[in-house]
Design a protein around this motif. Structure first.
Motif, PDB file in Angstrom:
ATOM      1  N   MET A  58       0.817  -1.204   0.000  1.00  0.00           N
ATOM      2  CA  MET A  58       0.000   0.000   0.000  1.00  0.00           C
ATOM      3  C   MET A  58       0.858   1.264   0.000  1.00  0.00           C
ATOM      4  O   MET A  58       0.697   2.137  -0.837  1.00  0.00           O
ATOM      5  CB  MET A  58      -0.919  -0.022   1.216  1.00  0.00           C
ATOM      6  N   PHE A  59       1.776   1.352   0.968  1.00  0.00           N
ATOM      7  CA  PHE A  59       2.706   2.491   0.977  1.00  0.00           C
ATOM      8  C   PHE A  59       3.974   2.056   0.241  1.00  0.00           C
ATOM      9  O   PHE A  59       4.753   1.266   0.747  1.00  0.00           O
ATOM     10  CB  PHE A  59       3.035   2.913   2.413  1.00  0.00           C
ATOM     11  N   LYS A  60       4.171   2.595  -0.945  1.00  0.00           N
ATOM     12  CA  LYS A  60       5.303   2.157  -1.758  1.00  0.00           C
ATOM     13  C   LYS A  60       6.536   3.037  -1.568  1.00  0.00           C
ATOM     14  O   LYS A  60       7.640   2.655  -1.917  1.00  0.00           O
ATOM     15  CB  LYS A  60       4.893   2.130  -3.236  1.00  0.00           C
ATOM     16  N   GLU A  61       6.348   4.246  -1.018  1.00  0.00           N
ATOM     17  CA  GLU A  61       7.482   5.153  -0.775  1.00  0.00           C
ATOM     18  C   GLU A  61       7.934   5.025   0.674  1.00  0.00           C
ATOM     19  O   GLU A  61       7.232   4.480   1.518  1.00  0.00           O
ATOM     20  CB  GLU A  61       7.061   6.602  -1.051  1.00  0.00           C
ATOM     21  N   LEU A  62       9.099   5.587   0.961  1.00  0.00           N
ATOM     22  CA  LEU A  62       9.591   5.613   2.338  1.00  0.00           C
ATOM     23  C   LEU A  62       9.333   6.956   3.012  1.00  0.00           C
ATOM     24  O   LEU A  62       9.479   7.076   4.230  1.00  0.00           O
ATOM     25  CB  LEU A  62      11.094   5.302   2.378  1.00  0.00           C
ATOM     26  N   ASP A  63       8.973   7.972   2.206  1.00  0.00           N
ATOM     27  CA  ASP A  63       8.689   9.304   2.747  1.00  0.00           C
ATOM     28  C   ASP A  63       7.423   9.860   2.102  1.00  0.00           C
ATOM     29  O   ASP A  63       7.291   9.829   0.873  1.00  0.00           O
ATOM     30  CB  ASP A  63       9.846  10.281   2.441  1.00  0.00           C
ATOM     31  N   TYR A  64       6.548  10.374   2.960  1.00  0.00           N
ATOM     32  CA  TYR A  64       5.328  11.028   2.470  1.00  0.00           C
ATOM     33  C   TYR A  64       5.206  12.385   3.152  1.00  0.00           C
ATOM     34  O   TYR A  64       5.322  12.478   4.375  1.00  0.00           O
ATOM     35  CB  TYR A  64       4.089  10.185   2.780  1.00  0.00           C
ATOM     36  N   TYR A  65       4.994  13.417   2.361  1.00  0.00           N
ATOM     37  CA  TYR A  65       4.864  14.767   2.911  1.00  0.00           C
ATOM     38  C   TYR A  65       3.566  15.409   2.425  1.00  0.00           C
ATOM     39  O   TYR A  65       3.281  15.396   1.228  1.00  0.00           O
ATOM     40  CB  TYR A  65       6.059  15.636   2.506  1.00  0.00           C
ATOM     41  N   ASP A  66       2.773  15.930   3.367  1.00  0.00           N
ATOM     42  CA  ASP A  66       1.561  16.686   3.045  1.00  0.00           C
ATOM     43  C   ASP A  66       0.635  15.904   2.103  1.00  0.00           C
ATOM     44  O   ASP A  66       0.177  16.425   1.087  1.00  0.00           O
ATOM     45  CB  ASP A  66       1.941  18.045   2.427  1.00  0.00           C
ATOM     46  N   GLN A  67       0.386  14.649   2.465  1.00  0.00           N
ATOM     47  CA  GLN A  67      -0.511  13.832   1.644  1.00  0.00           C
ATOM     48  C   GLN A  67      -1.733  13.435   2.453  1.00  0.00           C
ATOM     49  O   GLN A  67      -1.687  13.361   3.678  1.00  0.00           O
ATOM     50  CB  GLN A  67       0.215  12.588   1.145  1.00  0.00           C
ATOM     51  N   GLN A  68      -2.823  13.187   1.740  1.00  0.00           N
ATOM     52  CA  GLN A  68      -4.054  12.749   2.388  1.00  0.00           C
ATOM     53  C   GLN A  68      -4.351  11.319   1.948  1.00  0.00           C
ATOM     54  O   GLN A  68      -4.352  11.009   0.767  1.00  0.00           O
ATOM     55  CB  GLN A  68      -5.217  13.667   2.006  1.00  0.00           C
ATOM     56  N   PHE A  69      -4.580  10.459   2.960  1.00  0.00           N
ATOM     57  CA  PHE A  69      -4.946   9.071   2.694  1.00  0.00           C
ATOM     58  C   PHE A  69      -6.384   8.894   3.166  1.00  0.00           C
ATOM     59  O   PHE A  69      -6.680   9.089   4.337  1.00  0.00           O
ATOM     60  CB  PHE A  69      -4.013   8.116   3.449  1.00  0.00           C
ATOM     61  N   SER A  70      -7.256   8.559   2.251  1.00  0.00           N
ATOM     62  CA  SER A  70      -8.679   8.483   2.577  1.00  0.00           C
ATOM     63  C   SER A  70      -9.226   7.089   2.310  1.00  0.00           C
ATOM     64  O   SER A  70      -8.955   6.494   1.266  1.00  0.00           O
ATOM     65  CB  SER A  70      -9.436   9.523   1.748  1.00  0.00           C
ATOM     66  N   LYS A  71      -9.978   6.560   3.296  1.00  0.00           N
ATOM     67  CA  LYS A  71     -10.673   5.277   3.180  1.00  0.00           C
ATOM     68  C   LYS A  71      -9.750   4.126   2.817  1.00  0.00           C
ATOM     69  O   LYS A  71     -10.134   3.212   2.083  1.00  0.00           O
ATOM     70  CB  LYS A  71     -11.827   5.388   2.183  1.00  0.00           C
ATOM     71  N   CYS A  72      -8.518   4.165   3.331  1.00  0.00           N
ATOM     72  CA  CYS A  72      -7.595   3.050   3.118  1.00  0.00           C
ATOM     73  C   CYS A  72      -8.005   1.889   4.012  1.00  0.00           C
ATOM     74  O   CYS A  72      -8.255   2.082   5.195  1.00  0.00           O
ATOM     75  CB  CYS A  72      -6.166   3.445   3.491  1.00  0.00           C
ATOM     76  N   VAL A  73      -8.053   0.705   3.454  1.00  0.00           N
ATOM     77  CA  VAL A  73      -8.323  -0.487   4.252  1.00  0.00           C
ATOM     78  C   VAL A  73      -7.044  -1.310   4.268  1.00  0.00           C
ATOM     79  O   VAL A  73      -6.633  -1.862   3.248  1.00  0.00           O
ATOM     80  CB  VAL A  73      -9.497  -1.301   3.674  1.00  0.00           C
ATOM     81  N   ALA A  74      -6.394  -1.333   5.437  1.00  0.00           N
ATOM     82  CA  ALA A  74      -5.109  -2.029   5.568  1.00  0.00           C
ATOM     83  C   ALA A  74      -5.069  -2.775   6.890  1.00  0.00           C
ATOM     84  O   ALA A  74      -4.123  -2.690   7.649  1.00  0.00           O
ATOM     85  CB  ALA A  74      -3.963  -1.037   5.468  1.00  0.00           C
TER      86      ALA A  74
END
Length: 196
Positions: A1-17
């Motif tokens: 699901m998370f393919k990067e090692l760094d996320y900045y100022d992102q919105q994750f909505s309705k993720c089912v994990a």
């Protein structure tokens, strides 16, 4: 699901994990909205100024991840061992806050979380023993069956809080604020009889 090692100022909505394992990811100023991370694990991750809104994080394992200025709003956070978080050594105030959350069956045992915000939450059967919660805001929270023993609650705001059972002989409550009626709960450990 998370393919990067760094996320900045992102919105994750309705993720089912649910029941997933994530490791060594850094999230900064990210928003998680209506996500399900129940029974999952975040190992050695870092959350900086992130916000979780209406998420299910029940039985989440923090796996020594760090939380820095993280807020939880209307989240389900039941059965969590908060000692699994990598807490900063010299934090002046708690690096996380809760509003309108379910925190039942969790443990904050021995944690140094001065200035913790836990407002309008449901915190049934939560272990706060030996924690430093000085100057926290617990207003409006239901603490039924929760444990306070050798807990530093000095200057803590309990206005509007209910169902707490705090033995004033075994906890530090100097300067704490209680509503007059609910403060009668503080007398239960004194072996006295109250009459009208």
């Amino acid at each position: 699901m998370f393919k990067e090692l760094d996320y900045y100022d992102q919105q994750f909505s309705k993720c089912v994990a649910s029941t997933q394992h994530f490791s060594d990811i850094e999230f900064e100023q990210c928003q998680f909205i209506e996500c399900d991370f129940s029974h999952s694990q975040f190992s050695n991750c870092r959350f900086i100024e992130c916000e979780f809104i209406n998420c299910n994080l029940s039985d989440l394992n923090w796996g020594y991840s760090s939380l820095e200025e993280v807020s939880f709003v209307d989240c389900k956070l039941t059965s969590i061992q908060w000692a699994q978080v990598n807490w900063p050594q010299l934090a002046l105030t708690a690096p996380l806050s809760f509003k309108d959350c379910q925190l039942s069956h969790s443990s904050f045992y021995e944690l140094p979380l001065k200035g913790l915000t836990m407002v309008d939450c449901f915190a049934k059967d939560v272990d706060f023993r030996h924690a430093n919660l000085a100057a926290s805001d617990f207003s409006g929270t239901d603490f039924r069956d929760s444990l306070f023993q050798q807990t530093n609650l000095s200057r803590t705001n309990f206005v509007g809080a209910t169902q707490f059972n705090i033995d004033i002989k075994n906890n530090h409550v100097s300067g704490a604020k209680f509503e007059r009626f609910e403060a009668l709960n503080l007398l239960t450990g004194l072996d006295i009889e109250l009459v009208d």
